[in-house]
Motif scaffolding. Sequence first.
Motif: not given
Length: 218
Positions: A128-135, A137-143, A170-173, A179-184
């Motif tokens: 995708n030309g080096g763009e951040l995966p769209s998964l 796009n709406s991820f909360p501001d959590v490191h 379980d989005p509250e937790r 898992g995708y973000l940690i792996g990426f």
Amino acid sequence: MAIETHILDANRKLTRHTSQLLTIAPLAARKAAELLNADGIDISISPFKPGDAPASGIGGYSFSPYRIELLLDSGREDLSEIIARELPAVLGHEMHHCVRSLSNPNPLTLAECITTEGLATHFELQMNGGELPSLFNSFPDVHWRELLEKAQPLLEEKVFSFTDWFLGTDPERLPKYTGYLIGFKAVSHYKISRQYSDLAMMNLTADDLFKCLRADLV
């Protein structure tokens, strides 16, 4: 052998997109195949069952080293844009799973799933030309390292909720796609620190990935 694209559309829900699909999918498959040394894969494309499609309008599954299914939300008015923007990355992600599964079948632990999904998600950058995966796009501001800390006690566990960690049941937790973000992020760190290509990392084990993180992120 070859990589072949098949449109499964007996209900004619994708008819107006057939020409586009038969152009974009084979081109994306050829690109991924060259990057991954992939061959002998059947790609089928079909519509989601009404109500099953995610917000992105597209999804995919790798059923074996030889078979991929891509699904599209045929009710979306912007489906042409989704196909053009998202299909190459999703297809590349699933083709990565196909190739990796030849030598690394059936990830069982949370660490193994994070590694496998992280490698495939990282490969999307090549599609995708080096763009951040769209998964994300709406991820909360959590490191991501905060999320990694939550995962630490379960990394070696085979009994865990895949849907919680990867699909956000379980989005509250846990935010959706945690898992995708940690792996990426973990794979991105590994690649930068070791200067490896995506193909060279194809057989990266969870042990080696997390050993690198423990050594570098102290």
